[in-house]
Design a protein around this motif. Structure first.
Motif, mmCIF file in Angstrom:
data_model
loop_
_atom_site.group_PDB
_atom_site.id
_atom_site.type_symbol
_atom_site.label_atom_id
_atom_site.label_comp_id
_atom_site.label_asym_id
_atom_site.label_seq_id
_atom_site.Cartn_x
_atom_site.Cartn_y
_atom_site.Cartn_z
ATOM 1 N N LYS A 1 0.862 -1.179 0.000
ATOM 2 C CA LYS A 1 0.000 0.000 0.000
ATOM 3 C C LYS A 1 0.898 1.229 0.000
ATOM 4 C CE LYS A 1 -3.759 2.130 2.714
ATOM 5 N NZ LYS A 1 -4.520 2.043 3.985
ATOM 6 N N GLU B 1 3.470 0.630 2.996
ATOM 7 C CA GLU B 1 3.180 -0.376 4.025
ATOM 8 C C GLU B 1 3.394 -1.796 3.514
ATOM 9 O OE1 GLU B 1 -0.220 2.158 6.511
ATOM 10 O OE2 GLU B 1 -0.791 0.297 5.518
ATOM 11 N N THR C 1 1.710 -4.930 4.632
ATOM 12 C CA THR C 1 0.491 -5.151 5.410
ATOM 13 C C THR C 1 0.609 -6.375 6.310
ATOM 14 O OG1 THR C 1 -0.777 -4.191 3.608
ATOM 15 C CG2 THR C 1 -2.012 -5.406 5.271
ATOM 16 N N PRO D 1 -3.546 -6.294 10.781
ATOM 17 C CA PRO D 1 -3.164 -5.288 9.788
ATOM 18 C C PRO D 1 -3.332 -3.847 10.257
ATOM 19 C CG PRO D 1 -5.244 -6.345 9.192
ATOM 20 C CD PRO D 1 -4.678 -7.127 10.335
ATOM 21 N N THR E 1 1.552 -4.650 10.607
ATOM 22 C CA THR E 1 1.969 -3.861 9.450
ATOM 23 C C THR E 1 3.265 -3.114 9.733
ATOM 24 O OG1 THR E 1 -0.280 -3.596 8.611
ATOM 25 C CG2 THR E 1 1.310 -1.881 8.018
#
Length: 480
Positions: A89, A269, A271, A276, A322
């Motif tokens: 992400k 990130e 995850t 998370p 995360t």
């Protein structure tokens, strides 16, 4: 009829007593996670990902003064790099701050012995009038002496303070060096000074290169022209002042605040598989001063954190929590990215497992300290055991500050480490045109990546938390 009620009352009292006397849960790190962290550590020592990242940043983007054209290029670079490294992400969060620009800077001694000076305008400095500012110099031996001075001794003059920093492994002399730079100009302005000069906050005694840096003139209405002299030029000015004759200096600074700018923190990130929404936060700041290429300050920190996250992401299985890597905006002119981040995420502080930022160059990490709940000290000891072969000593007497930008999140209650690097020569190059890639030793940078990868993974895999809670660490000066 009454006996059962009495029995229930006694049972309730016993239960309440048992709960009240229960031992708080202790956080530990499973043996399997420790072994994985050891493998991560050893792999990182022979991995050049961090060095390739900082090479890319300093070559393809170069200096990254907050709000400059390179600011946007740096953000674009970070987004693309996170994605190329395999982060799950990638996103940005806006950060707004005053836009200060540097166009040109010149200085000279006009009398009694005319000659040029090597200097650098300071962040948030005002520009001089067209044609420059010419005024007599008044010297003070210390910041305290300036504070005690009568306004009549300062009014209309250029104030000079010549505090000389000394090298130290932990860089502790920067505390006073930066205070002279940050707060001195405003004190001088409040007494009617026309301008301000200081000996550079740096330890390179023989380099004719000035160290820039920020002042606290966030309100341009009260700013005066302010600049740092190279160490040899400060020596020269002091020799002339010591002769007892009036010394006149001309400053010609084309700089100042020209409005506002909105940049962004860039975040990547890995995850977490199990939790998370719980994060281990690491990072560096993406901006830099403009004379050099921002290699040690703080391209190295961004590279260390990105590379650590990538190594964890390359494991066969994602970590339980995360790993969040933050490339902060505009640290140099007032922790703007860190402050914006803490303001946005303060209500989520309990979701932050542990965090710290790298912002002290690329020298090897030699000391670790921590601000965690008492029940997590054993887990910190386990982390220390994995880091010990890297030359890292756990100092139980010191708190963990979280690094520059993440100190703001620590101030909200985030459990934090401090991972102190060897800064013996850091202030030789800090905030100068000499902050370039050649100052980074690839093996020392890899040691940093090994430290960050190992600790981050262990924190992500811990059974239990490290004590993050609103206001949890106010007693250790968090966020100062």
């Amino acid at each position: 009829m009454h006996r059962p009620r009495l029995s229930l009352l006694v049972a309730s009292l016993l239960l309440a007593s048992g709960i009240a006397g229960a031992t708080p849960p202790v956080t530990t790190i499973p043996g399997t996670a420790v072994k994985t962290a050891e493998r991560l550590r050893d792999k990182a020592l022979h991995d050049d990902t961090g060095y390739r990242i900082v090479t890319s940043l300093t070559t393809e983007v170069g200096p990254r003064l907050a709000g400059s054209d390179a600011d946007q290029r740096g953000r674009d670079w970070a987004i693309a790099k996170f994605k190329a490294l395999g982060f799950d992400k990638v996103y940005t969060e806006p950060v707004t701050y005053p836009l200060w620009v540097r166009r040109s800077e010149h200085g000279a001694i006009v009398a009694p012995f005319p000659q040029a000076l090597v200097l650098s305008a300071l962040g948030y400095s005002a520009g001089t009038p067209k044609g420059g500012l010419t005024a007599q110099v008044v010297r003070f031996d210390s910041l305290d002496a300036l504070k005690a001075a009568a306004p009549a001794a300062v009014k209309g003059k250029i104030v000079y303070i010549g505090y000389r920093m000394q090298r130290a492994k932990d860089g502790h002399d920067y505390g006073m060096g930066s205070a002279v730079r940050v707060t001195g100009p405003a004190i001088a302005a409040s007494k009617g000074a026309a301008g301000y000069l200081l000996r550079s906050a740096g330890t390179d005694a023989h380099q004719r290169i000035a160290h820039t840096g920020v002042t606290d003139f966030e309100d341009p209405a009260r700013a005066i022209p302010a600049a740092a002299l190279s160490n040899p030029d400060a020596d020269q000015l002091e020799r002339i002042l010591a002769m007892g004759k009036p010394v006149t200096v001309k400053l010609d600074l084309d700089c100042g605040v020209v409005g506002e700018y909105t940049g962004a923190n860039v975040i990547g990130e890995i995850t977490g598989r199990k939790y998370p929404d719980q994060v281990v936060a690491i990072g560096g700041h993406l901006d830099s001063w403009d004379p050099g290429t921002g290699a040690i300050d703080d391209g190295a920190g961004v590279a260390i954190a990105m590379a650590a996250g990538k190594l964890i992401g390359d494991l066969p299985r994602r970590p339980d929590r995360t790993i969040r890597v933050i490339a902060f905006a505009n640290e140099e002119m007032g922790l703007w990215g860190g402050r914006a981040y803490a303001a946005k995420h303060a209500d989520e502080v309990t979701k932050f497992q542990l965090g710290t930022e790298s912002d002290f160059g690329a020298g090897p990490v030699w000391r670790m300290s921590a601000s965690v709940k008492p029940g997590a000290r054993d887990a910190i000891g386990q982390i220390a055991g994995v880091l010990a072969p890297l030359g890292v000593t756990y100092d139980v007497s010191k708190p963990g500050g979280g690094g520059s930008d993440l100190s703001q999140m620590h101030g909200k209650g985030m459990a934090a480490l401090s991972l102190t690097q060897d800064g013996t020569h850091y202030f030789d190059w800090h905030h100068t045109s000499n902050d370039t890639l050649d100052k980074i030793d690839p093996k020392e940078l890899a040691q940093n990546v090994a430290v960050y990868a190992a600790f981050s993974y262990m924190a992500a895999q811990a059974d239990g938390d490290f004590g993050s809670a609103t206001g949890a660490f106010a007693g250790d000066g968090a966020g100062e």
